[in-house]
Design a protein around this motif. Structure first.
Motif, PDB file in Angstrom:
ATOM      1  N   GLN A 147      42.625  46.808  47.350  1.00 17.85           N
ATOM      2  CA  GLN A 147      41.393  47.570  47.570  1.00 17.85           C
ATOM      3  C   GLN A 147      41.005  47.554  49.049  1.00 17.85           C
ATOM      4  OE1 GLN A 147      38.331  45.992  45.026  1.00 17.85           O
ATOM      5  NE2 GLN A 147      39.220  46.842  43.152  1.00 17.85           N
ATOM      6  N   CYS A 148      41.115  46.375  49.681  1.00 16.59           N
ATOM      7  CA  CYS A 148      40.764  46.258  51.098  1.00 16.59           C
ATOM      8  C   CYS A 148      41.707  47.076  51.961  1.00 16.59           C
ATOM      9  CB  CYS A 148      40.785  44.790  51.524  1.00 16.59           C
ATOM     10  SG  CYS A 148      39.503  43.775  50.765  1.00 16.59           S
ATOM     11  N   ARG A 149      43.000  47.057  51.637  1.00 13.03           N
ATOM     12  CA  ARG A 149      43.973  47.853  52.387  1.00 13.03           C
ATOM     13  C   ARG A 149      43.659  49.342  52.263  1.00 13.03           C
ATOM     14  NH1 ARG A 149      49.716  44.721  51.049  1.00 13.03           N
ATOM     15  NH2 ARG A 149      49.677  43.400  52.917  1.00 13.03           N
ATOM     16  N   LEU A 150      43.351  49.779  51.050  1.00 10.35           N
ATOM     17  CA  LEU A 150      43.051  51.195  50.843  1.00 10.35           C
ATOM     18  C   LEU A 150      41.778  51.592  51.583  1.00 10.35           C
ATOM     19  CD1 LEU A 150      43.795  53.829  49.415  1.00 10.35           C
ATOM     20  CD2 LEU A 150      42.407  53.071  47.467  1.00 10.35           C
ATOM     21  N   THR A 168      32.382  29.222  48.515  1.00 13.63           N
ATOM     22  CA  THR A 168      33.646  28.790  49.110  1.00 13.63           C
ATOM     23  C   THR A 168      34.746  29.815  48.841  1.00 13.63           C
ATOM     24  OG1 THR A 168      34.119  27.490  47.122  1.00 13.63           O
ATOM     25  CG2 THR A 168      33.091  26.338  48.973  1.00 13.63           C
ATOM     26  N   VAL A 169      34.666  30.506  47.690  1.00  7.37           N
ATOM     27  CA  VAL A 169      35.658  31.525  47.362  1.00  7.37           C
ATOM     28  C   VAL A 169      35.534  32.718  48.304  1.00  7.37           C
ATOM     29  CG1 VAL A 169      36.445  33.134  45.567  1.00  7.37           C
ATOM     30  CG2 VAL A 169      35.815  30.792  44.961  1.00  7.37           C
ATOM     31  N   THR A 170      34.327  33.013  48.772  1.00  9.87           N
ATOM     32  CA  THR A 170      34.165  34.160  49.670  1.00  9.87           C
ATOM     33  C   THR A 170      34.844  33.927  51.017  1.00  9.87           C
ATOM     34  OG1 THR A 170      32.054  33.427  50.632  1.00  9.87           O
ATOM     35  CG2 THR A 170      31.961  34.715  48.587  1.00  9.87           C
ATOM     36  N   LYS A 171      35.085  32.666  51.389  1.00 10.53           N
ATOM     37  CA  LYS A 171      35.849  32.412  52.610  1.00 10.53           C
ATOM     38  C   LYS A 171      37.253  32.979  52.464  1.00 10.53           C
ATOM     39  CE  LYS A 171      33.357  28.139  53.745  1.00 10.53           C
ATOM     40  NZ  LYS A 171      33.475  26.679  53.932  1.00 10.53           N
ATOM     41  N   ALA A 172      37.824  32.824  51.274  1.00 14.30           N
ATOM     42  CA  ALA A 172      39.146  33.386  51.013  1.00 14.30           C
ATOM     43  C   ALA A 172      39.087  34.907  51.000  1.00 14.30           C
ATOM     44  CB  ALA A 172      39.683  32.864  49.687  1.00 14.30           C
ATOM     45  N   ALA A 173      38.027  35.474  50.400  1.00 11.27           N
ATOM     46  CA  ALA A 173      37.876  36.933  50.382  1.00 11.27           C
ATOM     47  C   ALA A 173      37.709  37.474  51.796  1.00 11.27           C
ATOM     48  CB  ALA A 173      36.692  37.325  49.507  1.00 11.27           C
ATOM     49  N   TYR A 185      34.546  38.826  41.734  1.00  8.63           N
ATOM     50  CA  TYR A 185      34.895  40.135  42.281  1.00  8.63           C
ATOM     51  C   TYR A 185      35.401  41.130  41.231  1.00  8.63           C
ATOM     52  CZ  TYR A 185      34.313  37.993  46.836  1.00  8.63           C
ATOM     53  OH  TYR A 185      33.781  37.368  47.938  1.00  8.63           O
ATOM     54  N   GLY A 186      35.648  40.658  40.032  1.00  8.39           N
ATOM     55  CA  GLY A 186      36.057  41.558  38.955  1.00  8.39           C
ATOM     56  C   GLY A 186      37.510  41.992  39.005  1.00  8.39           C
ATOM     57  N   VAL A 187      38.258  41.505  39.976  1.00  7.66           N
ATOM     58  CA  VAL A 187      39.681  41.816  40.123  1.00  7.66           C
ATOM     59  C   VAL A 187      40.404  40.564  40.584  1.00  7.66           C
ATOM     60  CG1 VAL A 187      39.380  44.281  40.638  1.00  7.66           C
ATOM     61  CG2 VAL A 187      39.324  42.616  42.499  1.00  7.66           C
ATOM     62  N   SER A 188      41.737  40.590  40.479  1.00  6.91           N
ATOM     63  CA  SER A 188      42.529  39.466  40.968  1.00  6.91           C
ATOM     64  C   SER A 188      42.573  39.487  42.497  1.00  6.91           C
ATOM     65  CB  SER A 188      43.953  39.562  40.419  1.00  6.91           C
ATOM     66  OG  SER A 188      44.631  40.662  41.011  1.00  6.91           O
ATOM     67  N   PRO A 189      42.941  38.364  43.146  1.00 11.22           N
ATOM     68  CA  PRO A 189      43.060  38.368  44.613  1.00 11.22           C
ATOM     69  C   PRO A 189      44.021  39.440  45.125  1.00 11.22           C
ATOM     70  CG  PRO A 189      43.084  36.118  43.791  1.00 11.22           C
ATOM     71  CD  PRO A 189      43.139  37.006  42.592  1.00 11.22           C
ATOM     72  N   LYS A 190      45.136  39.660  44.409  1.00 11.96           N
ATOM     73  CA  LYS A 190      46.092  40.690  44.829  1.00 11.96           C
ATOM     74  C   LYS A 190      45.471  42.077  44.737  1.00 11.96           C
ATOM     75  CE  LYS A 190      50.174  42.237  45.991  1.00 11.96           C
ATOM     76  NZ  LYS A 190      50.728  41.978  47.345  1.00 11.96           N
ATOM     77  N   GLN A 191      44.759  42.350  43.640  1.00  6.53           N
ATOM     78  CA  GLN A 191      44.101  43.655  43.502  1.00  6.53           C
ATOM     79  C   GLN A 191      43.023  43.835  44.567  1.00  6.53           C
ATOM     80  OE1 GLN A 191      42.944  43.015  39.404  1.00  6.53           O
ATOM     81  NE2 GLN A 191      44.415  44.532  38.656  1.00  6.53           N
ATOM     82  N   TYR A 192      42.321  42.752  44.887  1.00  5.83           N
ATOM     83  CA  TYR A 192      41.283  42.803  45.926  1.00  5.83           C
ATOM     84  C   TYR A 192      41.913  43.153  47.271  1.00  5.83           C
ATOM     85  CZ  TYR A 192      37.276  41.341  48.767  1.00  5.83           C
ATOM     86  OH  TYR A 192      36.231  41.306  49.648  1.00  5.83           O
ATOM     87  N   ARG A 226      41.914  31.499  40.812  1.00  2.00           N
ATOM     88  CA  ARG A 226      42.069  32.822  40.202  1.00  2.00           C
ATOM     89  C   ARG A 226      40.897  33.137  39.280  1.00  2.00           C
ATOM     90  NH1 ARG A 226      47.258  35.091  40.480  1.00  2.00           N
ATOM     91  NH2 ARG A 226      48.885  33.682  41.243  1.00  2.00           N
ATOM     92  N   ARG A 227      40.508  32.155  38.479  1.00  2.00           N
ATOM     93  CA  ARG A 227      39.433  32.364  37.499  1.00  2.00           C
ATOM     94  C   ARG A 227      38.108  32.646  38.195  1.00  2.00           C
ATOM     95  NH1 ARG A 227      39.933  27.965  35.305  1.00  2.00           N
ATOM     96  NH2 ARG A 227      38.169  26.806  36.176  1.00  2.00           N
ATOM     97  N   VAL A 228      37.749  31.823  39.178  1.00  2.00           N
ATOM     98  CA  VAL A 228      36.469  32.007  39.870  1.00  2.00           C
ATOM     99  C   VAL A 228      36.476  33.299  40.673  1.00  2.00           C
ATOM    100  CG1 VAL A 228      34.879  31.043  41.583  1.00  2.00           C
ATOM    101  CG2 VAL A 228      36.014  29.528  39.953  1.00  2.00           C
ATOM    102  N   PHE A 229      37.602  33.609  41.321  1.00  2.00           N
ATOM    103  CA  PHE A 229      37.698  34.835  42.116  1.00  2.00           C
ATOM    104  C   PHE A 229      37.475  36.059  41.233  1.00  2.00           C
ATOM    105  CE2 PHE A 229      39.415  38.279  44.544  1.00  2.00           C
ATOM    106  CZ  PHE A 229      39.274  37.910  45.877  1.00  2.00           C
TER     107      PHE A 229
END
Length: 275
Positions: free
Chosen positions: A215-218, A165-170, A205-212, A198-201
């Motif tokens: 990474q996607c933008r870059l 379910t978290v990957t839907k957000a990713a 993924y090893g990073v926070s949603p903001k950091q993710y 935040r904890r499950v994400f």
């Protein structure tokens, strides 16, 4: 490992009334992914599978499939493959998985997000197209493609099916790099409280949603710079920066070069490789 290379693979489509007439087993290791629909996988236990779910079945494990809705499978049967290929299969299965169908063997279940499932299907279809072609180096091509497919699964699949379910957000973050995202909206999308999300994400993924998102933008910015002739201002807008200066400053912080200089360095590097 068998001496004779034998990789059978196909995409199969079945109606909702499809079922295996009894249990069967293969001498090969089977990797099957549900591309569309829902089905039941049964061995000594039963598991429901839906689009994006993968099962790795050890050789000689008795099993059967049964459709719940109209369903499409992508299937790979691996026999006589290289030690490297089997090493990747074992890594996918985790500790204790050998691929041999002994008394203690059991299938391994993984899952891909919607976006990664679509990307995997495109790769899989290219593999099927290549496999149907005349090949001068059949064994080398087969081995290379199996490594690509298995490495993709290794990098992008999840073992925790509930965590899917978290990957839907990713996926939402990846598809909307030009937009600002709010943790509260992502948490609601995944069905979690904000702290739990935040904890499950971060576990997945090893990073926070903001950091993710950064990474996607870059990743998107670098792809657009290296693979298109789009104007820098247009690229900045596509990855969520409304001011060109802010984008250039951010990109330089990430890569050590302004986007225009980075683009030129990439083209010079690729040009020298072709000389």
């Amino acid at each position: 490992m068998q001496d004779e290379l034998d990789i059978r693979s196909f995409i199969g489509t079945h109606d909702a009334d499809f079922y295996d007439d009894g249990f069967h087993r293969h001498s090969a290791v089977e990797v099957s992914i549900v591309l569309e629909g829902r089905c039941l996988f049964e061995w000594s236990s039963r598991s429901w599978m839906e689009a994006g779910h993968i099962v790795i079945i050890p050789s000689d494990l008795s099993h059967r499939f049964e459709a719940v809705t109209n369903v499409r499978f992508g299937v790979i049967l691996l026999q006589g493959v290289t030690a490297r290929t089997m090493e990747l299969v074992t890594k996918l299965g985790g500790s204790g998985f050998t691929g041999d169908g002994g008394a203690e063997s059991s299938p391994i279940f993984l899952a891909l997000s919607r976006l990664d499932k679509e990307r995997f299907e495109r790769l899989f279809r290219e593999w099927l197209r290549m496999k149907a072609s005349f090949l001068k180096e059949k064994r080398a091509n087969y081995s290379a493609w199996m490594e690509v497919l298995l490495l993709f699964l290794l990098e992008h699949s999840q073992q925790d099916l509930q965590g899917m379910t978290v990957t839907k957000a990713a996926d939402y973050i990846r598809e909307n790099v030009q937009e600002s995202v709010h943790i509260s909206d992502l948490a609601e999308m995944a069905g979690f409280t904000e702290p739990a999300f935040r904890r499950v994400f971060e576990q997945m993924y090893g990073v926070s949603p903001k950091q993710y998102q950064q990474q996607c933008r870059l990743q998107e910015a670098k792809w657009l710079l290296s693979s298109t002739d789009k104007d820098i201002r247009e690229i900045a807008d596509q990855v969520g920066f409304f001011r060109l200066h802010s984008f250039s400053q951010w990109f330089k912080e990430q890569e050590g070069l302004p986007p225009t200089v980075w683009r030129k360095s990439q083209r010079l590097q690729h040009g020298s490789m072709l000389d």
